[in-house]
Design a protein around this motif. Structure first.
Motif: not given
Length: 134
Positions: A10-12, A14-15, A18, A50
């Motif tokens: 999931d991109g969120t 990973r954001d 980071r 998340h």
């Protein structure tokens, strides 16, 4: 526990990882939910959802101070991703990433030692879980 690859797909998430990595690199001891919401421009319920997934995957730890919660990165579960990814890098990419290129006999010895270390870590972790009060 969810598969680590599903968690980081999931991109969120990973954001969030980071952001937590960047904050830890500058010496922060944790990042508040409100800071994550502000930085990502995402709603608080979405961020909380998340963070729960990341917590359950042991990718983040939480420290509570009163009504505030501060999240920090816990990158150890990402070792599984790293272990899976390294064979795909090839010798040139591995060397560029700082991974030393080993002779066949050294690679075999490293694999044997790595498996033994993983087995020992697993045994110790399970023994600790069985201790009273854990």
């Amino acid at each position: 526990m969810a598969d680590i690859f599903d968690v980081i797909a999931d991109g969120t998430r990973r954001d969030i990882l980071r952001l937590l990595l960047d904050r830890s690199n500058v010496g922060e001891r944790g990042t508040s939910v409100s800071h994550i919401v502000h930085e990502l421009g995402t709603s608080q319920p979405t961020v909380s959802k998340h963070l729960k997934v990341l917590r359950e995957a042991h990718l983040v730890t939480v420290r509570e101070e009163g009504q505030h919660r501060y999240y920090s990165l816990s990158s150890e579960p990402l070792d599984e991703v790293d272990d899976w990814l390294v064979p795909f890098l090839g010798d040139d990419a591995a060397a560029a990433a700082g991974v030393p290129v080993l002779t066949d006999s050294a690679a075999h010895a490293a694999e044997v030692v790595g498996r033994a270390a993983a087995s020992a870590k697993y045994a110790v972790a399970n023994a600790l879980k069985k201790l009273p009060g854990r």
